[in-house]
Design a protein around this motif. Structure first.
Motif, PDB file in Angstrom:
ATOM      1  N   ILE A 103      -9.923 -30.706  64.979  1.00 62.20           N
ATOM      2  CA  ILE A 103     -10.687 -31.374  66.038  1.00 62.20           C
ATOM      3  C   ILE A 103     -11.251 -32.716  65.576  1.00 62.20           C
ATOM      4  N   TRP A 104     -11.687 -32.796  64.324  1.00 61.34           N
ATOM      5  CA  TRP A 104     -12.258 -34.041  63.806  1.00 61.34           C
ATOM      6  C   TRP A 104     -11.272 -34.832  62.958  1.00 61.34           C
ATOM      7  N   ASP A 105     -10.027 -34.375  62.903  1.00 59.94           N
ATOM      8  CA  ASP A 105      -8.937 -35.102  62.227  1.00 59.94           C
ATOM      9  C   ASP A 105      -9.220 -35.407  60.760  1.00 59.94           C
ATOM     10  N   PHE A 106      -9.880 -34.488  60.084  1.00 62.01           N
ATOM     11  CA  PHE A 106     -10.110 -34.699  58.648  1.00 62.01           C
ATOM     12  C   PHE A 106      -8.849 -34.381  57.871  1.00 62.01           C
ATOM     13  N   GLU A 107      -8.456 -35.321  56.995  1.00 61.31           N
ATOM     14  CA  GLU A 107      -7.302 -35.096  56.126  1.00 61.31           C
ATOM     15  C   GLU A 107      -7.725 -35.253  54.667  1.00 61.31           C
ATOM     16  N   GLU A 108      -7.689 -36.484  54.151  1.00 63.72           N
ATOM     17  CA  GLU A 108      -8.078 -36.697  52.766  1.00 63.72           C
ATOM     18  C   GLU A 108      -9.288 -37.615  52.637  1.00 63.72           C
ATOM     19  N   ASN A 109      -9.289 -38.692  53.413  1.00 57.93           N
ATOM     20  CA  ASN A 109     -10.373 -39.666  53.298  1.00 57.93           C
ATOM     21  C   ASN A 109     -11.672 -39.123  53.897  1.00 57.93           C
ATOM     22  N   PRO A 110     -12.821 -39.496  53.327  1.00 63.28           N
ATOM     23  CA  PRO A 110     -14.107 -39.035  53.871  1.00 63.28           C
ATOM     24  C   PRO A 110     -14.298 -39.468  55.320  1.00 63.28           C
TER      25      PRO A 110
END
Length: 367
Positions: free
Chosen positions: A130-137
């Protein structure tokens, strides 16, 4: 997360493991543990990252947070930051991982989740999808009523710091509406000397990229022109977006040979380039194009020079600015005695910009 709440506590308890007998938060600067309720009635900035987060990535956020703590009565100080640590569950939690995690906690003056195991797998899945977190903060803003206001406001803070409060998209739009392309906006707060140079009505120059041969030619020619025109010219080197060994050597040579000022702190050099990238990201999200937005055009120009590993320079005095890549900059300065006569106003930057356009047009017509 979709329900309507009167405060943010239920949402925060949904994100962070918070049984009644737990103190799930650790305050970095005091190392004390707290209940979730300490976040009640506050805007909460959820800093979501793995444990490889760097000091450079924390730099602006720490600066802004400490400023807010110095005067907690200000409206823009009514927020707290909570670090949500991501740890891969597929590998064992070792003593080395625990040490790495604790070192991260101690580098953060705000709250952090006491242990990564307090973040449920369902929450991790939600944040990724939902918040599209992958690798970058990323930095997710939750308001005092538990509503998600911004899925990632980190780029806004990179550009404006605490001025971006409450870090919403509408605030981002408002800030851009009042922003103009100036030397001060481009340089940000990377060097304390810049406001002094401006107050003294100096001509100012930022330059970057290029090899040492071009840098020496550029500096020799720029100083010769400054002497001929009897102007005070202050020049600052900002390197490249990827400050490898070559840039470190350039900075060392520039400093030893006193060619110009340069950013000695590589963190500040990183901040300069990260701000530019954040400006581009912000403009893209707001659908501003290179064709219809002059600031987007200038940002793209510098980033393109950097990507192609070309030298470049920006000259400024007051509101007048001139920018060009390495060979055109050098050509403009070398032909100084030719191009001065093309303008009635003898202002150095205006004349330089005028001649820069003549050269660019001539090159375009030839091609």
């Amino acid at each position: 997360m979709k329900e309507v709440h009167t405060d943010n506590i239920q949402v925060m308890k949904g994100l962070i493991y918070a049984k009644e007998d737990q103190l799930p938060l650790l305050k970095g600067d005091t190392e004390t543990r707290e209940r979730i309720e300490v976040l009640s009635s506050k805007n909460v900035l959820l800093l979501i990252s793995d444990m490889k987060i760097t000091d450079e990535e924390l730099f602006i956020l720490k600066k802004m947070y400490r400023a807010s703590q110095n005067d907690p009565t200000r409206a823009e100080s009514q927020y707290e930051v909570v670090w949500i640590p991501f740890a891969h569950r597929s590998t064992p939690w070792t003593h080395a991982k625990q040490d790495q995690f604790e070192n991260c906690q101690l580098r953060m003056p705000w709250y952090s989740v006491y242990h990564p195991s307090m973040i449920d797998l369902a929450v991790i899945t939600y944040i990724k999808k939902i918040w599209d977190f992958e690798e970058n903060p990323i930095l997710v803003l939750i308001d005092p009523e538990g509503k998600v206001i911004n899925n990632n406001g980190l780029h806004i803070i990179w550009i404006w710091g605490g001025r971006a409060f409450p870090f919403t998209s509408s605030k981002e739009v408002e800030l851009w509406e009042h922003e103009t392309w100036t030397f001060e906006f481009l340089a940000g707060s990377i060097d304390a000397a810049i406001p002094i140079w401006k107050a003294e009505d100096n001509y100012m120059c930022l330059y970057g990229g290029g090899d040492m041969d071009w840098i020496k030619k550029f500096m020799t020619t720029a100083q010769r022109v400054a002497e001929a025109t009897r102007i005070k010219l202050q020049i600052l080197y900002v390197g490249k977006s990827s400050p490898g060994e070559r840039i470190r050597e350039n900075i060392s040579t520039i400093t030893v040979e006193k060619l110009s000022y340069s950013l000695q702190d590589l963190t500040l050099l990183w901040v300069f380039w990260e701000r530019l990238k954040s400006m581009k990201q912000s403009k893209m999200q707001l659908k501003h194009t290179v064709q219809n937005d002059p600031i987007r055009h200038e940002i793209n120009t510098i980033l393109n020079f950097d990507e192609k590993d070309e030298g470049w320079a920006v000259f400024c005095r007051g509101s007048a600015m001139a920018m060009a890549k390495s060979e055109i900059t050098l050509q403009c300065l070398t032909n100084f005695y030719l191009w001065r006569k093309y303008v009635n106003d003898q202002d150095f930057v205006i004349a330089l910009n005028h001649y820069n356009r003549r050269i660019s047009l001539a090159q375009l017509m030839e091609s």
